[in-house]
Design an enzyme around this catalytic site. Sequence first.
Site, PDB file in Angstrom:
ATOM      1  N   ASN A  23       0.965  -1.214  -0.089  1.00  0.00           N
ATOM      2  CA  ASN A  23      -0.012   0.079  -0.071  1.00  0.00           C
ATOM      3  C   ASN A  23       0.876   1.352   0.126  1.00  0.00           C
ATOM      4  OD1 ASN A  23      -2.210  -1.501  -0.285  1.00  0.00           O
ATOM      5  ND2 ASN A  23      -2.984  -1.308   2.134  1.00  0.00           N
ATOM      6  N   ARG A 125     -17.171   1.276  -1.887  1.00  0.00           N
ATOM      7  CA  ARG A 125     -15.784   1.709  -2.183  1.00  0.00           C
ATOM      8  C   ARG A 125     -15.686   2.734  -3.375  1.00  0.00           C
ATOM      9  NH1 ARG A 125     -10.918  -2.274  -1.593  1.00  0.00           N
ATOM     10  NH2 ARG A 125      -9.909  -0.519  -0.946  1.00  0.00           N
ATOM     11  N   ASP A 311      -6.847  -3.393   7.991  1.00  0.00           N
ATOM     12  CA  ASP A 311      -6.373  -4.401   7.297  1.00  0.00           C
ATOM     13  C   ASP A 311      -5.620  -5.785   7.965  1.00  0.00           C
ATOM     14  OD1 ASP A 311      -4.954  -2.406   4.611  1.00  0.00           O
ATOM     15  OD2 ASP A 311      -6.916  -3.074   4.829  1.00  0.00           O
ATOM     16  N   ARG A 403      -2.817 -11.376  -4.490  1.00  0.00           N
ATOM     17  CA  ARG A 403      -3.122 -10.029  -4.898  1.00  0.00           C
ATOM     18  C   ARG A 403      -2.051  -9.049  -3.890  1.00  0.00           C
ATOM     19  NH1 ARG A 403      -8.730  -7.420  -5.791  1.00  0.00           N
ATOM     20  NH2 ARG A 403      -7.179  -5.494  -5.643  1.00  0.00           N
TER      21      ARG A 403
HETATM   22  C1  EPZ Z   1      -6.684   1.988   1.381  1.00  0.00           C
HETATM   23  O1  EPZ Z   1      -7.709   1.662   0.600  1.00  0.00           O
HETATM   24  C2  EPZ Z   1      -6.015   0.749   1.405  1.00  0.00           C
HETATM   25  N1  EPZ Z   1      -5.530   0.284   0.047  1.00  0.00           N
HETATM   26  C3  EPZ Z   1      -6.822  -0.628   1.982  1.00  0.00           C
HETATM   27  O2  EPZ Z   1      -5.966  -1.799   1.873  1.00  0.00           O
HETATM   28  C4  EPZ Z   1      -7.264  -0.084   3.413  1.00  0.00           C
HETATM   29  O3  EPZ Z   1      -7.911  -1.196   3.836  1.00  0.00           O
HETATM   30  C5  EPZ Z   1      -7.764   1.378   3.496  1.00  0.00           C
HETATM   31  O4  EPZ Z   1      -7.188   2.077   2.801  1.00  0.00           O
HETATM   32  C6  EPZ Z   1      -8.460   1.768   4.874  1.00  0.00           C
HETATM   33  O5  EPZ Z   1      -7.017   1.794   5.561  1.00  0.00           O
HETATM   34  C7  EPZ Z   1      -4.317   1.078  -0.612  1.00  0.00           C
HETATM   35  O6  EPZ Z   1      -3.646   1.887   0.088  1.00  0.00           O
HETATM   36  C8  EPZ Z   1      -4.085   0.635  -1.948  1.00  0.00           C
HETATM   37  P1  EPZ Z   1     -10.154   4.358   2.144  1.00  0.00           P
HETATM   38  P2  EPZ Z   1      -8.748   3.043   0.109  1.00  0.00           P
HETATM   39  O7  EPZ Z   1     -10.316   5.449   0.706  1.00  0.00           O
HETATM   40  O8  EPZ Z   1      -7.995   4.167  -0.040  1.00  0.00           O
HETATM   41  C9  EPZ Z   1     -14.895   5.071   1.856  1.00  0.00           C
HETATM   42  C10 EPZ Z   1      -5.838  -4.064   1.555  1.00  0.00           C
HETATM   43  O9  EPZ Z   1      -6.379  -4.731   2.204  1.00  0.00           O
HETATM   44  N2  EPZ Z   1     -14.435   6.104   0.721  1.00  0.00           N
HETATM   45  O10 EPZ Z   1      -9.201   4.936   3.113  1.00  0.00           O
HETATM   46  O11 EPZ Z   1      -9.545   2.585  -0.986  1.00  0.00           O
HETATM   47  C11 EPZ Z   1     -14.589   3.586   1.530  1.00  0.00           C
HETATM   48  O12 EPZ Z   1     -15.407   3.098   0.740  1.00  0.00           O
HETATM   49  C12 EPZ Z   1      -6.842  -2.876   1.283  1.00  0.00           C
HETATM   50  O13 EPZ Z   1      -4.619  -3.873   1.501  1.00  0.00           O
HETATM   51  C13 EPZ Z   1     -15.765   6.816   0.113  1.00  0.00           C
HETATM   52  O14 EPZ Z   1     -16.814   6.585   0.516  1.00  0.00           O
HETATM   53  O15 EPZ Z   1      -9.745   3.222   1.354  1.00  0.00           O
HETATM   54  C14 EPZ Z   1     -14.169   3.108   2.829  1.00  0.00           C
HETATM   55  O16 EPZ Z   1     -15.390   2.576   3.436  1.00  0.00           O
HETATM   56  C15 EPZ Z   1      -8.137  -3.028   1.339  1.00  0.00           C
HETATM   57  N3  EPZ Z   1     -15.524   7.528  -0.992  1.00  0.00           N
HETATM   58  C16 EPZ Z   1     -13.593   4.145   3.718  1.00  0.00           C
HETATM   59  O17 EPZ Z   1     -14.004   5.255   2.831  1.00  0.00           O
HETATM   60  C17 EPZ Z   1     -14.274   7.882  -1.326  1.00  0.00           C
HETATM   61  O18 EPZ Z   1     -14.012   8.899  -2.203  1.00  0.00           O
HETATM   62  C18 EPZ Z   1     -12.173   4.408   3.693  1.00  0.00           C
HETATM   63  O19 EPZ Z   1     -11.703   3.975   2.491  1.00  0.00           O
HETATM   64  C19 EPZ Z   1     -13.343   7.107  -0.719  1.00  0.00           C
HETATM   65  C20 EPZ Z   1     -13.362   6.422   0.168  1.00  0.00           C
END
Ligand code: EPZ
Length: 424
Positions: A23, A125, A311, A403
């Site tokens: 990440n 997401r 995570d 992955r």
């Molecule tokens: C990052 O995902 C990580 N992936 C995820 O790791 C991790 O679980 C997550 O952050 C939370 O820590 C990477 O860094 C590549 P968010 P991200 O935007 O950025 C909602 C793994 O297992 N949201 O922080 O996609 C979203 O749906 C993966 O390695 C919106 O609603 O997560 C979620 O419920 C899985 N609108 C929450 O916010 C948006 O525009 C947090 O999502 C963006 C997010």
Amino acid sequence: MDRLVIEGGSPLRGEVKVGGAKNAALPLMAASILPQGPLVLQNLPTLGDLKTMGRLLGFMGGNVTPFWEGTCERVELDMSKLTRPEAPHELVKTMRASALVLGPLLARYGRAKVSLPGGCAIGVRPIDMHLKALKEMGALFDLSGGDVVATAPTGGLLGARVHFETVTVTGTENIMMAATLAKGTTTIVNAAREPEVSDTARALIAMGAKITGIGTDEITVEGVDSLKGTTYTVMADRIEAGTLIAAVAVAGGQVTLTGAPCSSMEAVLEKFAEAGLNILIEGDKLNVSFEGGTPKAVSATTLPYPGFPTDMQAQFMAVMTLAQGVSIITETIFENRFMHVAELKRLGADITLEGRVAVVKGVKGLSGAPLTASDLRASASLIIAALAAKGKSFLSRVYHLDRGYDSLDGKLRQLGAKIKREKE
Ligand code: EPZ
């Protein structure tokens, strides 16, 4: 397709090196779009999502060392001949983090066409917060045919004060990258503080970006005219390290994790120490031991960093299925990140779900069974539980695991686990 055959009951002993952080590597690979010259990344793990990102950059016309064909210490990403600022559906649908190219493409080329990421196993997401923030920087969007077609104002993106309603890790990274070449200053309020965000910021600074507030919830970026190529070493993967610690918690034994990012693992180390593991930090060596016995039941609530990471939720739950007592695990980040529960129950776990809360009652033992992986961390959770289960377990759809982990099964085998990979 591969499957894993796991036989429980072997303690883990030995030393293993923690790999580079998936990440951090994903935003860093997307950041290669920004500089005039090549970005060289070191310590990249070899795993599926990075292969997808490498292919995506290649699709755009970039020249990327095919590190996924065999481990390379040094991976060069030269995006100076980018011809297609596009991320097509067939690539994005397998990896939501493809949205990370949006900010860099708009900043460097003023346009981008990125397929809207579909939902995934752990929730809808969307990227609405990414788009809202880019709009505030002057970007115009047209949604057509499932694609986001974005254009920056003629003179380039404009610095803005951007406030995220809820913490978004890749949202913060996307805007931070976009802001490096914007006209003026951008302030990101309620920014994500994850170590991987800070790692990305440090790499951008090495390219000549002007960023302050790293590691805080307010990041300020002063736009510059251009960035230069650099060489950067990706931080170690705190989630891989946490996953290996969870394996010791159920299998018992003594393991040394070298190169572990201990300073970014406080919340995780605290929970495992509370559960009864002996954890000793010696520089970048993390010594973990748990000689038999049963972990104590410990509750956990996932939160943005520096809280307990979502995570690690599935892996920690696997440990709690065998703990003495009841553990309450609350998932506050994603709406559907309990896909591992049904499979853990097939091994004999006693878990009751109430919305985003899982009540885990420790049981005396688990029994091996055929299992199906649903998402990346659920796969790891099932492997951990199977390491403690009596008899053999068979985990199918291992591509979910591959992955996000660089040969987790290989690392566990190296430590003495009875785990082998075979064709299904
Ligand atoms: C990052 O995902 C990580 N992936 C995820 O790791 C991790 O679980 C997550 O952050 C939370 O820590 C990477 O860094 C590549 P968010 P991200 O935007 O950025 C909602 C793994 O297992 N949201 O922080 O996609 C979203 O749906 C993966 O390695 C919106 O609603 O997560 C979620 O419920 C899985 N609108 C929450 O916010 C948006 O525009 C947090 O999502 C963006 C997010």
